[in-house]
Write an enzyme that holds these catalytic residues in place. Structure first.
Site, PDB file in Angstrom:
ATOM      1  N   LYS A 102       0.969  -1.213  -0.011  1.00 44.71           N
ATOM      2  CA  LYS A 102       0.072   0.047  -0.085  1.00 44.71           C
ATOM      3  C   LYS A 102       0.828   1.310   0.011  1.00 44.71           C
ATOM      4  CE  LYS A 102      -3.123   2.784   2.831  1.00 44.71           C
ATOM      5  NZ  LYS A 102      -3.879   2.979   3.990  1.00 44.71           N
ATOM      6  N   GLY A 163      -7.845   9.903   8.518  1.00 45.86           N
ATOM      7  CA  GLY A 163      -8.337  10.049  10.013  1.00 45.86           C
ATOM      8  C   GLY A 163      -9.347  11.191  10.138  1.00 45.86           C
ATOM      9  N   ALA A 190      -9.326   5.839   3.301  1.00 38.91           N
ATOM     10  CA  ALA A 190      -9.139   7.038   4.260  1.00 38.91           C
ATOM     11  C   ALA A 190     -10.625   7.973   4.173  1.00 38.91           C
ATOM     12  CB  ALA A 190      -7.867   7.897   3.800  1.00 38.91           C
ATOM     13  N   GLY A 191     -10.844   8.522   5.215  1.00 39.07           N
ATOM     14  CA  GLY A 191     -11.545   9.715   5.314  1.00 39.07           C
ATOM     15  C   GLY A 191     -13.019   8.993   5.644  1.00 39.07           C
ATOM     16  N   ASN A 212      -9.622   2.368   8.841  1.00 38.78           N
ATOM     17  CA  ASN A 212      -9.157   1.920  10.249  1.00 38.78           C
ATOM     18  C   ASN A 212      -9.830   2.885  11.383  1.00 38.78           C
ATOM     19  OD1 ASN A 212      -5.482   1.440  11.205  1.00 38.78           O
ATOM     20  ND2 ASN A 212      -7.299   1.519  12.394  1.00 38.78           N
ATOM     21  N   SER A 213      -9.442   4.141  11.274  1.00 40.10           N
ATOM     22  CA  SER A 213     -10.066   5.009  12.399  1.00 40.10           C
ATOM     23  C   SER A 213     -11.363   4.994  12.889  1.00 40.10           C
ATOM     24  CB  SER A 213      -9.694   6.379  12.062  1.00 40.10           C
ATOM     25  OG  SER A 213      -8.324   6.496  12.042  1.00 40.10           O
TER      26      SER A 213
END
Lengths: 265, 64
Positions: A102, A163, A190-191, A212-213
């Protein structure tokens, strides 16, 4: 009935789950394991950092990840130059025994926006060295096209900065990429903050979501992981089913013919 | 001689990368870069380290 069960393809490998999950930021190692399992993901991201022999080189984390038995997707998070990213990718390949990478190459510290110029150069170097590159990029169609031209079979535009959890800031741009690169496996990376964001991305025809977050920092990560598993599945089915035609004016769904009390005035 | 390992100065007596990794007590699994360039496992024994060299020894960690 159409089937939404078609598998996701990453460089020739097929997966049932369309959710890729990160291994960072969980409140505890146990919550990480439980959340990843609850997400039904089959691919987990991880990274490399300088080891401290006093802390036994992070062996506990490594053992925990291995016990999950998932496909590993190492990242180059934190790299700011082509040289850093290429060398970290080579270190990852040796440790994790995978040619997947990645590719993250940050161009701005404030919003962690990928550097598109260096990203193309690093992608070129890595593909020529035998890597299967999964580049993290912004939602610029031309950058995505250039990445595909270099040989990327998977491209991962952002929904919003890493994040932030803001969701898809530019759905139109993401839709354009989908329409113009129909052969590429597209993953929103992301986001994402809410299951509804994942549904939206999947409804646009994206092949998968990487997050993830959104799970790790939820108040109940395990429950949120279950929610995302369902969201990705629902969004995919919605895309495959095909939406109704959008209209500008209302159209009653209940028949007007035979309406009681109606009379011609 | 003094070399930099993971950003800190270490006074070590070995001269090959192989021996330095033992002296540093590197814990597997790890991978190594010398002055920013990846060095594969098969090259550890033949890689000479000089004073002032910078080594990065990395291990798996969580990531997104």
């Amino acid at each position: 009935m159409k089937s939404s069960q078609q598998k996701m393809n990453i460089y020739g490998q097929e997966f049932d789950s369309r959710l890729l999950i990160g291994s960072a930021l969980y409140p505890s190692p146990k919550v990480m394991t439980d959340s990843i399992k609850a997400s039904q993901s089959q691919i987990v991201t991880l990274s490399l950092r300088r080891q401290s022999p006093e802390q036994r080189g992070g062996q506990a984390f490594w053992q925990q990840i291995q016990d999950l038995g998932m496909t590993l997707l190492p990242n180059t998070a934190g790299c700011h130059t082509v040289k850093e990213a290429v060398n970290l990718a080579k270190m990852s390949r040796e440790i994790f025994q995978t040619d997947w990478i990645k590719l993250e190459l940050i161009g701005d510290e404030y919003n962690l926006q990928p550097d598109p110029i260096d990203l193309l150069e690093a992608t070129d170097v890595l593909i020529k060295d035998g890597f299967k590159v999964l580049p993290y990029c912004s939602d610029d169609l031309i950058i995505c096209r250039r990445l595909a031209d270099l040989g990327c079979q998977v491209i991962m535009p952002w929904g919003a900065p890493i994040g932030t959890g803001k969701g898809l800031l530019n759905p139109h741009a993401l839709q354009s990429i989908r329409q113009r690169l129909p052969e590429v496996t597209l993953i929103v990376d992301a986001g994402i903050g809410l299951p509804s964001h994942a549904v939206q991305a999947m409804e646009l025809g994206y092949d998968a979501i990487l997050l993830n977050s959104a799970i790790a920092q939820a108040q109940d990560p395990v429950l949120m992981a279950q929610a995302f598993a369902k969201a990705v599945e629902a969004g995919r089915a919605g895309f495959v089913a095909g939406r109704m035609p959008e209209k500008q004016v209302a159209e009653p769904s209940t028949p007007t013919l035979g309406m009681p009390f109606w009379h011609q005035s | 001689m003094n070399i930099m390992i993971n950003g800190e100065v270490h006074a070590l007596t070995s001269s090959t990368l192989q021996d330095i990794l033992v002296e540093f007590n590197a814990q597997p699994p790890f991978a190594v870069a010398l002055n920013g360039d990846f060095v594969s496992q098969g090259e550890y024994g033949s890689t000479q380290i000089a004073a002032g060299d910078q080594l990065d020894i990395v291990s798996p960690i969580y990531g997104g």
